[in-house]
Design a protein around this motif. Structure first.
Motif, PDB file in Angstrom:
ATOM      1  N   ALA A  99       0.713  -1.280  -0.124  1.00 52.45           N
ATOM      2  CA  ALA A  99       0.156  -0.174  -0.349  1.00 52.45           C
ATOM      3  C   ALA A  99       0.889   1.191  -0.047  1.00 52.45           C
ATOM      4  N   MET A 100       0.598   2.163  -0.980  1.00 52.63           N
ATOM      5  CA  MET A 100       1.441   3.200  -1.121  1.00 52.63           C
ATOM      6  C   MET A 100       1.242   4.168   0.129  1.00 52.63           C
ATOM      7  N   TYR A 101      -0.116   4.449   0.923  1.00 57.89           N
ATOM      8  CA  TYR A 101      -0.284   5.204   1.988  1.00 57.89           C
ATOM      9  C   TYR A 101      -1.504   4.691   2.622  1.00 57.89           C
ATOM     10  N   ALA A 102      -1.699   5.263   3.910  1.00 58.10           N
ATOM     11  CA  ALA A 102      -3.069   4.838   4.525  1.00 58.10           C
ATOM     12  C   ALA A 102      -4.208   5.539   3.778  1.00 58.10           C
ATOM     13  N   PRO A 103      -5.429   4.797   3.820  1.00 56.50           N
ATOM     14  CA  PRO A 103      -6.630   5.294   3.211  1.00 56.50           C
ATOM     15  C   PRO A 103      -6.815   6.842   3.551  1.00 56.50           C
ATOM     16  N   ILE A 104      -6.888   7.712   2.484  1.00 61.30           N
ATOM     17  CA  ILE A 104      -7.256   9.048   2.727  1.00 61.30           C
ATOM     18  C   ILE A 104      -8.726   9.372   2.097  1.00 61.30           C
ATOM     19  N   GLU A 105      -9.199  10.572   2.576  1.00 61.16           N
ATOM     20  CA  GLU A 105     -10.632  10.886   2.011  1.00 61.16           C
ATOM     21  C   GLU A 105     -10.491  11.381   0.686  1.00 61.16           C
ATOM     22  N   VAL A 106     -11.485  10.908  -0.186  1.00 57.70           N
ATOM     23  CA  VAL A 106     -11.209  11.031  -1.544  1.00 57.70           C
ATOM     24  C   VAL A 106     -11.348  12.508  -1.979  1.00 57.70           C
ATOM     25  N   CYS A 107     -12.199  13.318  -1.349  1.00 62.21           N
ATOM     26  CA  CYS A 107     -12.505  14.690  -2.160  1.00 62.21           C
ATOM     27  C   CYS A 107     -11.391  15.688  -1.817  1.00 62.21           C
ATOM     28  N   LYS A 108     -10.952  15.603  -0.268  1.00 65.93           N
ATOM     29  CA  LYS A 108     -10.078  16.521   0.224  1.00 65.93           C
ATOM     30  C   LYS A 108      -8.573  16.320  -0.501  1.00 65.93           C
ATOM     31  N   ASN A 109      -8.461  14.910  -0.926  1.00 70.35           N
ATOM     32  CA  ASN A 109      -6.983  14.295  -1.551  1.00 70.35           C
ATOM     33  C   ASN A 109      -7.303  14.061  -2.717  1.00 70.35           C
TER      34      ASN A 109
END
Length: 343
Positions: A99-109
């Motif tokens: 995994a390249m990064y932890a789950p992040i919020e789709v709109c903000k990121n």
């Protein structure tokens, strides 16, 4: 009650203005109530093995590689996800997933996630082989290690390199995970050669049939220790390994672990499959009420400009409009008669 109603009607404008101010103050305080809702979190796993460089997909009327087609589909899926959805991008190569990064919020990121997808490349792979079956154990471990539960959407052509046989087929009897995962098949069954590319992404040949073969008895040892594919390059078309979408294999694989297989010929079908997945978890989150109070304040302001007797006002306006139309028609007819008289 009637007394208060008469007072409100008499001082309507002042009362509405006061109410508007109260509602605005309430909106500024940003009130909220606890609300239990579904939280959707996805780990989108991208196959970056070299078979994904095979050009058997069509995008906007042009032949493209499986990798390019997969990137376009992932772009469209991320763009279609609602806000508050969380996404992580994973890479599959060899027998593992990272995994390249932890789950992040789709709109903000949104820009960051789309940029990650845009820069997916086969040169990011840490192994020349692709062992989809064995990667499932690592994928489950990656999901368990995340800060929150996530559903897996696995984009792959299902190619096993080297090919599976009795000596290198890992048993899935003890596998824990896979429930409601989705495997998206990228590729076609027409069969194409896999190009071998240089570090500068230039075609220098094609992978041979020998590249996908392993001697029985040493497959497990070679794969677990070296993890490299035979480096032969085909010199003629008869030597080239022909790669196809392994639909039957992935359907069988998903049945073993309780997952679902979807052919990636349509982004819509993949999104529908994702919607059928249960949420990653349910949690209590604040439901904002500011917009309700702001709307009420706006209605109060509009009410200040509304007539006290709307029906009477409408009738008066219609009467004025009729009189104006008659006067214009009368003036026009007089002007025409005047012109005819002088002619």
């Amino acid at each position: 009650m009637n007394i208060w109603l008469r007072r409100f009607i008499k001082h309507r404008d002042s009362a509405l203005l006061a109410l508007a101010l109260v509602f605005l103050l309430a909106a500024i305080l940003r009130p909220s109530i606890p609300f239990k809702h579904n939280i959707y979190t996805y780990l989108l796993v991208a196959d970056i093995s070299q078979s994904m460089n095979a050009s058997d997909m069509t995008l906007r009327g042009k032949k493209v590689t499986r990798l390019e087609y997969m990137q376009n589909m992932m772009h469209e899926i991320v763009a279609s996800l609602p806000c508050d959805t969380k996404v992580s991008i994973g890479l599959f190569a060899g027998n593992s997933v990272a995994a390249m990064y932890a789950p992040i919020e789709v709109c903000k990121n949104f820009a960051a996630i789309q940029d990650t997808i845009e820069h997916l490349d086969w040169r990011m792979a840490w192994s020349g082989n692709s062992r989809l079956r064995e990667s499932l154990f690592v994928t489950a471990k990656v999901v368990r290690g995340m800060s929150e539960p996530a559903q897996v959407v696995y984009f792959t052509d299902g190619e096993e390199a080297p090919k599976l046989h009795a000596f290198n087929t890992k048993s899935l009897e003890e596998f824990q995970g896979g429930n409601d995962w989705i495997f998206v098949g990228i590729g076609t069954e027409e069969g194409v050669a896999i190009p071998k590319l240089s570090e500068d992404n230039q075609v220098i040949g094609y992978w041979s049939n020998e590249s996908f073969a392993m001697q029985p008895g040493i497959a497990q040892i070679s794969e677990s220790t070296l993890g490299v594919r035979d480096d032969n390059v085909a010199t003629g078309e008869h030597d080239r390994y022909i790669s196809k979408l392994a639909s039957e294999y992935m359907e069988s694989l998903t049945q073993e672990i309780g997952a679902k297989y979807v052919k990636g010929d349509s982004t819509y079908h993949v999104l529908q499959a994702m919607k059928s997945q249960p949420p990653a978890r349910r949690d209590i989150a604040p439901l904002p009420l500011s917009w309700i109070f702001a709307t009420l304040a706006g209605l109060c302001v509009l009410g200040m400009y509304a007539s006290r007797h709307p029906m009477r006002q409408i009738k008066q306006n219609l009467k004025i409009y009729r009189q104006e139309i008659k006067s214009r028609l009368f003036t026009k007819s007089e002007a025409v008669a005047h012109d005819n008289h002088f002619q």
